[in-house]
Design a protein around this motif. Structure first.
Motif, PDB file in Angstrom:
ATOM      1  N   VAL A 206     -54.739  55.794 -65.151  1.00  0.00           N
ATOM      2  CA  VAL A 206     -54.828  54.626 -64.811  1.00  0.00           C
ATOM      3  C   VAL A 206     -53.677  53.600 -65.542  1.00  0.00           C
ATOM      4  CG1 VAL A 206     -56.393  53.612 -67.661  1.00  0.00           C
ATOM      5  CG2 VAL A 206     -57.341  55.977 -66.214  1.00  0.00           C
ATOM      6  N   ARG A 207     -53.286  53.615 -66.358  1.00  0.00           N
ATOM      7  CA  ARG A 207     -52.322  53.298 -66.185  1.00  0.00           C
ATOM      8  C   ARG A 207     -50.974  52.065 -65.672  1.00  0.00           C
ATOM      9  NH1 ARG A 207     -50.426  57.097 -71.301  1.00  0.00           N
ATOM     10  NH2 ARG A 207     -49.230  58.156 -69.122  1.00  0.00           N
ATOM     11  N   THR A 208     -51.109  53.575 -63.955  1.00  0.00           N
ATOM     12  CA  THR A 208     -50.687  53.159 -63.300  1.00  0.00           C
ATOM     13  C   THR A 208     -51.347  51.720 -62.536  1.00  0.00           C
ATOM     14  OG1 THR A 208     -49.708  55.959 -62.749  1.00  0.00           O
ATOM     15  CG2 THR A 208     -50.286  54.019 -60.714  1.00  0.00           C
ATOM     16  N   ALA A 209     -52.821  52.012 -62.775  1.00  0.00           N
ATOM     17  CA  ALA A 209     -53.335  51.331 -61.950  1.00  0.00           C
ATOM     18  C   ALA A 209     -53.689  49.795 -62.295  1.00  0.00           C
ATOM     19  CB  ALA A 209     -55.179  51.306 -61.930  1.00  0.00           C
ATOM     20  N   VAL A 210     -53.444  49.505 -64.136  1.00  0.00           N
ATOM     21  CA  VAL A 210     -52.943  48.404 -65.470  1.00  0.00           C
ATOM     22  C   VAL A 210     -51.162  47.811 -64.406  1.00  0.00           C
ATOM     23  CG1 VAL A 210     -52.922  47.819 -66.844  1.00  0.00           C
ATOM     24  CG2 VAL A 210     -54.457  49.450 -67.065  1.00  0.00           C
ATOM     25  N   ALA A 211     -50.684  48.968 -64.278  1.00  0.00           N
ATOM     26  CA  ALA A 211     -49.648  48.316 -63.918  1.00  0.00           C
ATOM     27  C   ALA A 211     -49.308  47.645 -62.437  1.00  0.00           C
ATOM     28  CB  ALA A 211     -48.377  49.715 -64.447  1.00  0.00           C
ATOM     29  N   HIS A 223     -61.803  53.970 -61.114  1.00  0.00           N
ATOM     30  CA  HIS A 223     -61.088  54.969 -61.683  1.00  0.00           C
ATOM     31  C   HIS A 223     -61.422  55.372 -63.021  1.00  0.00           C
ATOM     32  CE1 HIS A 223     -57.744  53.284 -57.940  1.00  0.00           C
ATOM     33  NE2 HIS A 223     -58.521  52.332 -59.281  1.00  0.00           N
ATOM     34  N   LEU A 224     -61.369  54.847 -63.921  1.00  0.00           N
ATOM     35  CA  LEU A 224     -61.944  56.171 -65.110  1.00  0.00           C
ATOM     36  C   LEU A 224     -62.808  55.906 -64.975  1.00  0.00           C
ATOM     37  CD1 LEU A 224     -61.249  56.113 -68.163  1.00  0.00           C
ATOM     38  CD2 LEU A 224     -61.749  53.723 -68.726  1.00  0.00           C
ATOM     39  N   LEU A 225     -64.293  55.169 -65.360  1.00  0.00           N
ATOM     40  CA  LEU A 225     -65.244  55.607 -64.748  1.00  0.00           C
ATOM     41  C   LEU A 225     -65.684  56.900 -64.171  1.00  0.00           C
ATOM     42  CD1 LEU A 225     -68.215  55.215 -65.998  1.00  0.00           C
ATOM     43  CD2 LEU A 225     -68.848  53.736 -64.547  1.00  0.00           C
ATOM     44  N   ARG A 226     -65.373  56.839 -62.623  1.00  0.00           N
ATOM     45  CA  ARG A 226     -65.950  57.765 -61.375  1.00  0.00           C
ATOM     46  C   ARG A 226     -65.580  59.348 -62.041  1.00  0.00           C
ATOM     47  NH1 ARG A 226     -64.229  56.012 -55.629  1.00  0.00           N
ATOM     48  NH2 ARG A 226     -65.203  58.303 -55.413  1.00  0.00           N
ATOM     49  N   ASN A 227     -63.860  59.356 -62.866  1.00  0.00           N
ATOM     50  CA  ASN A 227     -63.223  61.069 -63.246  1.00  0.00           C
ATOM     51  C   ASN A 227     -64.234  61.187 -64.497  1.00  0.00           C
ATOM     52  OD1 ASN A 227     -60.645  61.501 -61.563  1.00  0.00           O
ATOM     53  ND2 ASN A 227     -60.535  59.480 -61.655  1.00  0.00           N
ATOM     54  N   SER A 228     -64.463  60.233 -65.650  1.00  0.00           N
ATOM     55  CA  SER A 228     -65.627  60.146 -66.175  1.00  0.00           C
ATOM     56  C   SER A 228     -66.448  61.377 -66.570  1.00  0.00           C
ATOM     57  CB  SER A 228     -64.713  59.541 -67.319  1.00  0.00           C
ATOM     58  OG  SER A 228     -63.626  58.743 -68.245  1.00  0.00           O
ATOM     59  N   LEU A 229     -66.730  60.910 -65.233  1.00  0.00           N
ATOM     60  CA  LEU A 229     -68.902  60.694 -65.261  1.00  0.00           C
ATOM     61  C   LEU A 229     -68.660  62.320 -64.690  1.00  0.00           C
ATOM     62  CD1 LEU A 229     -70.399  58.098 -63.152  1.00  0.00           C
ATOM     63  CD2 LEU A 229     -70.693  58.836 -65.894  1.00  0.00           C
ATOM     64  N   ILE A 230     -67.407  63.312 -64.692  1.00  0.00           N
ATOM     65  CA  ILE A 230     -68.048  64.048 -64.034  1.00  0.00           C
ATOM     66  C   ILE A 230     -68.759  65.574 -65.023  1.00  0.00           C
ATOM     67  CG2 ILE A 230     -66.506  66.634 -63.729  1.00  0.00           C
ATOM     68  CD1 ILE A 230     -65.187  64.884 -61.795  1.00  0.00           C
ATOM     69  N   PRO A 231     -68.485  65.514 -66.216  1.00  0.00           N
ATOM     70  CA  PRO A 231     -69.221  66.406 -67.195  1.00  0.00           C
ATOM     71  C   PRO A 231     -70.388  65.770 -68.272  1.00  0.00           C
ATOM     72  CG  PRO A 231     -67.472  64.868 -68.120  1.00  0.00           C
ATOM     73  CD  PRO A 231     -66.734  65.269 -67.338  1.00  0.00           C
TER      74      PRO A 231
END
Length: 307
Positions: A206-211, A223-231
């Motif tokens: 996430v920091r890389t994508a922002v940078a 980036h953030l939502l897709r990985n966070s949706l697994i659980p």
């Protein structure tokens, strides 16, 4: 992927037989179904013996199970004590409960994930605290209390909805019952999404994508939502079967003649064929929903590979 699906389908076979055997045994120890069929007045011995022979209850339990499973694979789920085939009860009940479950799942996805993303991005802010308190209130109130309050206030006092759902059970009539059914799960989805978002937003990718200068909306969605949706997807997938099987209270209060209503009638009347038949289908739905969830992992996270 193909090998993984085949292996999972093969693994479902012993799970299916084990679950149906356990359900069959549990239903058979609930009580004497013939006594429930005769009502308050006990059947005379001759009538009871004839009924046991007619419904195959005079055989050992293991033989009843083998006979039942053999009939299931031919599409015969038995006959209810009122003489109606169980498949006819399923044909009328499952479409209603499926519509109710779709409404509930949509509430979980739209409201639960949206609130989870909002609070996860604003962790520690007043909106985060407010949503957390609201979810705690929802989790602490039993579903039957929420259903009765919704029916009393929205249906009886204010007249916004009909207190009881019509036999057609259209989607617009199922909005409030669906929200009531999804209320507890919606709170869990909100809190689960919030925790996952809050953890992943500090990750290196996430920091890389922002940078790299990517827009904030793209960083969150791609980036953030897709990985966070697994659980979250795992929970929702398991919740499909739970919602369909756990709709007894909601369907009873709003007079919805779905799976929960038929299960309640079968349990009260000790109708083994009805209860086992409906639960057998629910087991299949639960197993297939979990397989679909596992396959969605690779869609959400391309790093996941199936051997």
């Amino acid at each position: 992927m193909g090998r993984y699906v085949i292996r999972r389908l093969l693994q479902m076979i012993p799970v299916f037989f084990g679950a149906t055997l356990l359900i069959f045994l549990m239903v058979n120890v609930m009580g004497d179904p013939i006594a429930g069929l005769c009502g308050d007045r006990a059947c005379d011995p001759a009538t009871a013996a004839q009924l046991r022979k007619e419904f195959g209850l005079d055989k050992p339990v293991w033989q009843q199970y083998l006979t039942y499973m053999g009939n299931v694979f031919t599409g015969d789920f038995g006959t209810a004590f009122n003489g109606q085939p169980v498949t006819e009860l399923m044909a009328s009940a499952f479409p209603v409960t499926i519509r109710l479950t779709i409404v509930a799942i949509l509430f979980e996805i739209v409201i639960g994930i949206s609130l989870g993303v909002l609070t996860g991005l604003k962790r520690g802010r007043p909106v985060d605290t407010g949503v957390l308190l609201l979810t705690l209130v929802v989790l602490s109130i039993p579903t039957f209390v929420t259903a009765l309050l919704a029916q009393l206030l929205l249906g009886v006092k204010w007249g916004w909805i009909e207190p009881a759902v019509s036999p057609e059970a259209t989607f617009d009539e199922l909005i409030v019952p669906g929200l009531v059914l999804a209320s507890v799960s919606l709170a869990y989805v909100t809190r689960l999404t919030r925790t996952s978002i809050a953890e992943n937003k500090r990750a290196d990718y996430v920091r890389t994508a922002v940078a790299k200068g990517l827009p904030r909306r793209r960083v969150i969605s791609r980036h953030l939502l897709r990985n966070s949706l697994i659980p979250v997807v795992t929970f929702i997938g398991a919740d499909i079967g739970a919602l369909m099987g756990g709709a007894i209270v909601t369907e009873r209060i709003f007079n919805i003649h779905g799976v929960g209503y038929q299960l309640y009638q079968g349990i009260v009347r000790q109708n083994t064929q009805t209860v086992v038949g409906f639960v057998t289908i629910l087991v299949l739905i639960f197993l297939l929903a979990n397989l679909l969830v596992d396959l969605l992992y690779a869609v959400l996270d391309p790093r996941i590979r199936y051997a």
